[in-house]
Design a protein around this motif. Structure first.
Motif, short mmCIF file in Angstrom:
data_model
loop_
_atom_site.label_atom_id
_atom_site.label_comp_id
_atom_site.label_asym_id
_atom_site.label_seq_id
_atom_site.Cartn_x
_atom_site.Cartn_y
_atom_site.Cartn_z
N PHE A 76 0.84 -1.19 0.00
CA PHE A 76 0.00 0.00 0.00
C PHE A 76 0.88 1.25 0.00
CE2 PHE A 76 -3.66 2.50 1.00
CZ PHE A 76 -3.23 3.46 1.91
N VAL A 77 0.53 2.20 -0.85
CA VAL A 77 1.24 3.47 -0.90
C VAL A 77 0.43 4.57 -0.23
CG1 VAL A 77 2.18 5.28 -2.41
CG2 VAL A 77 2.46 2.86 -3.02
N GLY A 78 -0.82 4.69 -0.64
CA GLY A 78 -1.70 5.70 -0.06
C GLY A 78 -3.10 5.54 -0.61
N GLY A 79 -4.05 6.19 0.04
CA GLY A 79 -5.43 6.08 -0.38
C GLY A 79 -6.22 7.35 -0.15
N ILE A 80 -7.38 7.41 -0.75
CA ILE A 80 -8.26 8.56 -0.61
C ILE A 80 -9.71 8.08 -0.59
CG2 ILE A 80 -8.30 8.96 -3.12
CD1 ILE A 80 -8.44 12.00 -2.43
N GLN A 81 -10.47 8.64 0.34
CA GLN A 81 -11.90 8.34 0.38
C GLN A 81 -12.60 9.25 -0.60
OE1 GLN A 81 -11.93 8.55 4.97
NE2 GLN A 81 -13.58 7.15 4.48
N TRP A 82 -13.33 8.64 -1.55
CA TRP A 82 -13.91 9.46 -2.61
C TRP A 82 -14.89 10.49 -2.07
CZ3 TRP A 82 -12.25 8.94 -7.61
CH2 TRP A 82 -12.89 9.78 -8.53
N TYR A 116 -1.45 7.62 4.06
CA TYR A 116 -0.24 7.19 3.37
C TYR A 116 0.58 6.23 4.21
CZ TYR A 116 -1.33 11.48 0.77
OH TYR A 116 -1.95 12.46 0.04
N ARG A 117 1.38 5.43 3.51
CA ARG A 117 2.39 4.67 4.24
C ARG A 117 3.45 5.64 4.71
NH1 ARG A 117 3.75 0.24 2.25
NH2 ARG A 117 5.72 -0.03 3.39
N GLU A 118 4.11 5.25 5.78
CA GLU A 118 5.04 6.15 6.45
C GLU A 118 6.17 6.61 5.55
OE1 GLU A 118 4.24 7.15 9.51
OE2 GLU A 118 5.92 8.58 9.46
N SER A 119 6.69 5.73 4.71
CA SER A 119 7.88 6.05 3.92
C SER A 119 7.63 7.07 2.82
CB SER A 119 8.47 4.77 3.31
OG SER A 119 7.54 4.17 2.42
N VAL A 120 6.37 7.36 2.52
CA VAL A 120 6.08 8.34 1.46
C VAL A 120 5.45 9.62 2.00
CG1 VAL A 120 5.78 6.44 -0.18
CG2 VAL A 120 3.76 7.54 0.83
N LYS A 121 5.17 9.64 3.27
CA LYS A 121 4.56 10.84 3.86
C LYS A 121 5.46 12.05 3.65
CE LYS A 121 1.71 8.74 7.46
NZ LYS A 121 1.51 8.56 8.93
N LEU A 181 -1.63 10.64 -8.17
CA LEU A 181 -0.57 10.41 -7.19
C LEU A 181 0.61 11.28 -7.60
CD1 LEU A 181 0.60 8.89 -4.75
CD2 LEU A 181 1.41 7.14 -6.36
N GLN A 182 0.79 12.37 -6.89
CA GLN A 182 1.93 13.25 -7.13
C GLN A 182 3.09 12.76 -6.29
OE1 GLN A 182 2.29 16.05 -9.21
NE2 GLN A 182 4.43 15.87 -8.58
N MET A 183 4.18 12.44 -6.96
CA MET A 183 5.36 11.89 -6.27
C MET A 183 6.52 12.85 -6.43
SD MET A 183 5.00 7.89 -7.40
CE MET A 183 5.29 8.23 -9.14
N ASN A 184 6.98 13.37 -5.32
CA ASN A 184 8.12 14.29 -5.30
C ASN A 184 9.29 13.66 -4.54
OD1 ASN A 184 6.48 16.22 -6.59
ND2 ASN A 184 5.78 17.05 -4.63
N SER A 185 10.45 14.23 -4.74
CA SER A 185 11.66 13.77 -4.05
C SER A 185 11.81 12.25 -4.18
CB SER A 185 11.62 14.16 -2.56
OG SER A 185 11.50 15.55 -2.42
N LEU A 186 11.66 11.78 -5.39
CA LEU A 186 11.68 10.33 -5.61
C LEU A 186 13.04 9.74 -5.28
CD1 LEU A 186 9.50 10.27 -8.80
CD2 LEU A 186 9.09 8.88 -6.77
N LYS A 187 12.98 8.50 -4.78
CA LYS A 187 14.18 7.76 -4.41
C LYS A 187 14.23 6.47 -5.22
CE LYS A 187 13.57 9.39 0.36
NZ LYS A 187 13.40 8.97 1.78
N SER A 188 15.41 5.88 -5.28
CA SER A 188 15.55 4.65 -6.04
C SER A 188 14.64 3.55 -5.49
CB SER A 188 17.00 4.18 -6.04
OG SER A 188 17.46 4.02 -4.72
N GLU A 189 14.41 3.57 -4.18
CA GLU A 189 13.55 2.55 -3.58
C GLU A 189 12.06 2.74 -3.91
OE1 GLU A 189 15.83 4.43 -1.99
OE2 GLU A 189 15.13 5.01 0.03
N ASP A 190 11.72 3.83 -4.59
CA ASP A 190 10.34 4.01 -5.06
C ASP A 190 10.11 3.30 -6.39
OD1 ASP A 190 10.58 7.39 -3.89
OD2 ASP A 190 9.53 5.73 -2.91
N THR A 191 11.16 2.76 -6.98
CA THR A 191 11.02 2.05 -8.25
C THR A 191 10.11 0.84 -8.10
OG1 THR A 191 13.18 2.76 -9.07
CG2 THR A 191 12.26 0.74 -10.00
N ALA A 192 9.08 0.78 -8.94
CA ALA A 192 8.09 -0.29 -8.85
C ALA A 192 7.05 -0.09 -9.95
CB ALA A 192 7.39 -0.28 -7.50
#
Length: 122
Positions: A47-53, A60-65, A81-92
């Motif tokens: 799980f990365v994150g979610g939103i109630q419609w 969010y999961r802690e590592s992406v907050k 899903l806006q992703m900033n400050s991306l890290k190599s471990e975000d590769t997926a």
């Protein structure tokens, strides 16, 4: 059944940004929870994150907050899903999912997109 189509993945350098989109169709979504998951090679889907419609509440999961932000556009039936400050471990491969349940478990989601690859080079 909800149909989901993701887009926006790609190759980006570490520290860069990407925005993923998920277009939903087939239902009214006021009672749905939308989520983003990801799966790296050899690892379980997480799980990365979610939103109630209905409310727009996000989680969010802690590592992406502080780096990732989920938003929605009701008129376009689209979740972002806006992703900033991306890290190599975000590769997926990133997946969009929909559920009537409020859960972070993949098994709780019955509608999935096809996935979009995100690769972060270091």
């Amino acid at each position: 059944q909800v149909q989901l189509v993701e887009s926006g993945g790609g190759l980006v350098q570490a520290g860069g940004s990407l925005r993923l989109s998920c277009v939903a169709s087939g239902r009214t979504f006021s009672n749905y929870n939308m989520a983003w998951f990801r799966q790296a090679p050899g690892k379980e889907r997480e799980f990365v994150g979610g939103i109630q419609w209905s409310s727009g509440s996000t989680y969010y999961r802690e590592s992406v907050k502080g780096r990732f932000t989920i938003s929605k556009d009701n008129a376009k039936n689209t979740v972002y899903l806006q992703m900033n400050s991306l890290k190599s471990e975000d590769t997926a491969v990133y997946y969009c999912a929909a559920s009537r349940l409020l859960t972070t478990t993949p098994g709780g989601y019955d509608s999935w997109g096809q996935g979009t690859q995100v690769t972060v080079s270091s």
